[in-house]
Scaffold this motif. Structure first.
Motif, short mmCIF file in Angstrom:
data_model
loop_
_atom_site.label_atom_id
_atom_site.label_comp_id
_atom_site.label_asym_id
_atom_site.label_seq_id
_atom_site.Cartn_x
_atom_site.Cartn_y
_atom_site.Cartn_z
N MET A 1 57.58 -44.43 68.31
CA MET A 1 58.79 -43.64 68.29
C MET A 1 58.59 -42.40 69.16
SD MET A 1 60.63 -41.99 65.02
CE MET A 1 61.06 -40.30 65.18
N THR A 2 59.57 -42.10 70.03
CA THR A 2 59.48 -40.90 70.86
C THR A 2 60.38 -39.80 70.30
OG1 THR A 2 61.27 -41.58 72.34
CG2 THR A 2 59.03 -42.25 72.94
N GLU A 3 59.93 -38.58 70.48
CA GLU A 3 60.68 -37.41 70.03
C GLU A 3 60.47 -36.28 71.02
OE1 GLU A 3 61.11 -34.64 66.07
OE2 GLU A 3 59.13 -35.40 66.59
N THR A 4 61.57 -35.67 71.44
CA THR A 4 61.50 -34.51 72.33
C THR A 4 61.90 -33.28 71.55
OG1 THR A 4 62.04 -35.87 74.25
CG2 THR A 4 62.33 -33.49 74.48
N THR A 5 61.09 -32.23 71.65
CA THR A 5 61.36 -30.98 70.95
C THR A 5 61.19 -29.80 71.91
OG1 THR A 5 59.07 -30.82 70.21
CG2 THR A 5 60.63 -31.85 68.69
N TRP A 6 61.78 -28.68 71.55
CA TRP A 6 61.65 -27.44 72.30
C TRP A 6 60.51 -26.63 71.70
CZ3 TRP A 6 62.27 -24.97 76.55
CH2 TRP A 6 62.24 -23.58 76.59
N ASN A 7 59.56 -26.21 72.52
CA ASN A 7 58.47 -25.35 72.09
C ASN A 7 58.75 -23.97 72.69
OD1 ASN A 7 56.09 -23.82 71.98
ND2 ASN A 7 54.79 -25.62 72.08
N ALA A 8 59.31 -23.08 71.89
CA ALA A 8 59.72 -21.76 72.37
C ALA A 8 58.53 -20.93 72.83
CB ALA A 8 60.50 -21.02 71.28
N ASP A 9 57.39 -21.04 72.14
CA ASP A 9 56.21 -20.25 72.51
C ASP A 9 55.71 -20.60 73.90
OD1 ASP A 9 56.23 -18.90 70.08
OD2 ASP A 9 54.89 -20.34 69.13
N ALA A 10 55.79 -21.88 74.27
CA ALA A 10 55.32 -22.33 75.58
C ALA A 10 56.45 -22.44 76.61
CB ALA A 10 54.62 -23.68 75.45
N ALA A 11 57.69 -22.20 76.17
CA ALA A 11 58.88 -22.32 77.04
C ALA A 11 58.92 -23.69 77.72
CB ALA A 11 58.95 -21.19 78.06
N ARG A 12 58.81 -24.73 76.88
CA ARG A 12 58.83 -26.08 77.45
C ARG A 12 59.37 -27.08 76.43
NH1 ARG A 12 52.37 -27.61 77.76
NH2 ARG A 12 52.12 -28.23 75.59
N TYR A 13 59.91 -28.16 76.99
CA TYR A 13 60.29 -29.32 76.19
C TYR A 13 59.06 -30.21 76.11
CZ TYR A 13 65.13 -27.90 76.51
OH TYR A 13 66.31 -27.20 76.41
N GLU A 14 58.81 -30.73 74.92
CA GLU A 14 57.64 -31.57 74.71
C GLU A 14 58.05 -32.95 74.21
OE1 GLU A 14 54.44 -28.06 73.63
OE2 GLU A 14 55.24 -29.29 71.98
N LEU A 15 57.39 -33.95 74.74
CA LEU A 15 57.62 -35.33 74.32
C LEU A 15 56.42 -35.81 73.53
CD1 LEU A 15 59.38 -37.93 74.51
CD2 LEU A 15 57.96 -38.55 76.48
N ARG A 16 56.70 -36.37 72.36
CA ARG A 16 55.65 -36.93 71.52
C ARG A 16 55.96 -38.41 71.27
NH1 ARG A 16 52.54 -32.82 69.68
NH2 ARG A 16 53.46 -30.78 69.88
N VAL A 17 54.91 -39.20 71.28
CA VAL A 17 55.01 -40.61 70.92
C VAL A 17 54.17 -40.80 69.67
CG1 VAL A 17 54.48 -42.98 71.61
CG2 VAL A 17 55.38 -41.36 73.31
N ASP A 18 54.83 -41.22 68.60
CA ASP A 18 54.15 -41.38 67.31
C ASP A 18 53.34 -40.13 66.94
OD1 ASP A 18 55.22 -43.94 67.02
OD2 ASP A 18 53.56 -44.83 68.12
N GLY A 19 53.92 -38.96 67.23
CA GLY A 19 53.30 -37.69 66.87
C GLY A 19 52.31 -37.12 67.87
N THR A 20 51.96 -37.88 68.91
CA THR A 20 51.00 -37.43 69.90
C THR A 20 51.72 -36.83 71.10
OG1 THR A 20 49.43 -39.14 69.25
CG2 THR A 20 49.13 -38.18 71.44
N LEU A 21 51.34 -35.62 71.49
CA LEU A 21 51.92 -34.99 72.67
C LEU A 21 51.54 -35.79 73.91
CD1 LEU A 21 53.45 -32.56 73.94
CD2 LEU A 21 51.22 -31.45 74.14
N VAL A 22 52.55 -36.25 74.66
CA VAL A 22 52.27 -37.07 75.85
C VAL A 22 52.84 -36.48 77.13
CG1 VAL A 22 52.10 -39.17 74.47
CG2 VAL A 22 54.27 -38.60 75.58
N GLY A 23 53.74 -35.50 77.00
CA GLY A 23 54.31 -34.91 78.20
C GLY A 23 55.16 -33.71 77.89
N TRP A 24 55.58 -33.00 78.97
CA TRP A 24 56.39 -31.81 78.79
C TRP A 24 57.09 -31.45 80.09
CZ3 TRP A 24 51.10 -31.96 78.47
CH2 TRP A 24 50.40 -31.39 79.53
N ILE A 25 58.10 -30.58 79.95
CA ILE A 25 58.78 -29.97 81.10
C ILE A 25 58.64 -28.47 80.94
CG2 ILE A 25 60.96 -29.60 82.32
CD1 ILE A 25 61.94 -32.27 81.16
N ASP A 26 57.99 -27.84 81.90
CA ASP A 26 57.88 -26.38 81.91
C ASP A 26 59.21 -25.79 82.39
OD1 ASP A 26 55.16 -26.21 81.12
OD2 ASP A 26 54.54 -26.71 83.16
#
Length: 93
Positions: A1-26
């Motif tokens: 399962m994929t989930e994209t969330t906003w990480n305000a501290d890092a100012a980036r969108y993060e993509l997780r697959v089954d809970g594992t961080l796999v990518g981001w957009i700065d």
């Protein structure tokens, strides 16, 4: 399962697959513009088309927040050129 969330501290969108961080957009933002500067998918997860749902979710979030988007990242710019995101306002292209 994929989930994209906003990480305000890092100012980036993060993509997780089954809970594992796999990518981001700065990003950086100001004056109602979200500047997308770099998209990264970790090497072990490349070639699976994971940047698409990440970029799609980030753009949809920008629309929800009524932010214009400056796609400085080549991957985001390609996505914008090839896909329709209703309500998306692009600046700087």
């Amino acid at each position: 399962m994929t989930e994209t969330t906003w990480n305000a501290d890092a100012a980036r969108y993060e993509l997780r697959v089954d809970g594992t961080l796999v990518g981001w957009i700065d990003t950086r933002s100001g004056d109602g513009i979200l500047v997308m500067t770099h998209t990264e998918v970790l090497e072990d997860f490349r070639g699976r088309g994971l940047s698409k749902p990440l970029i799609e979710a980030a753009l949809e979030d920008a629309v929800r927040q009524e932010l214009a988007v400056a796609p400085l990242c080549p991957a985001v710019a390609r996505y914008v050129d090839r896909h329709d995101t209703p309500g998306l306002r692009i600046v700087g292209q």
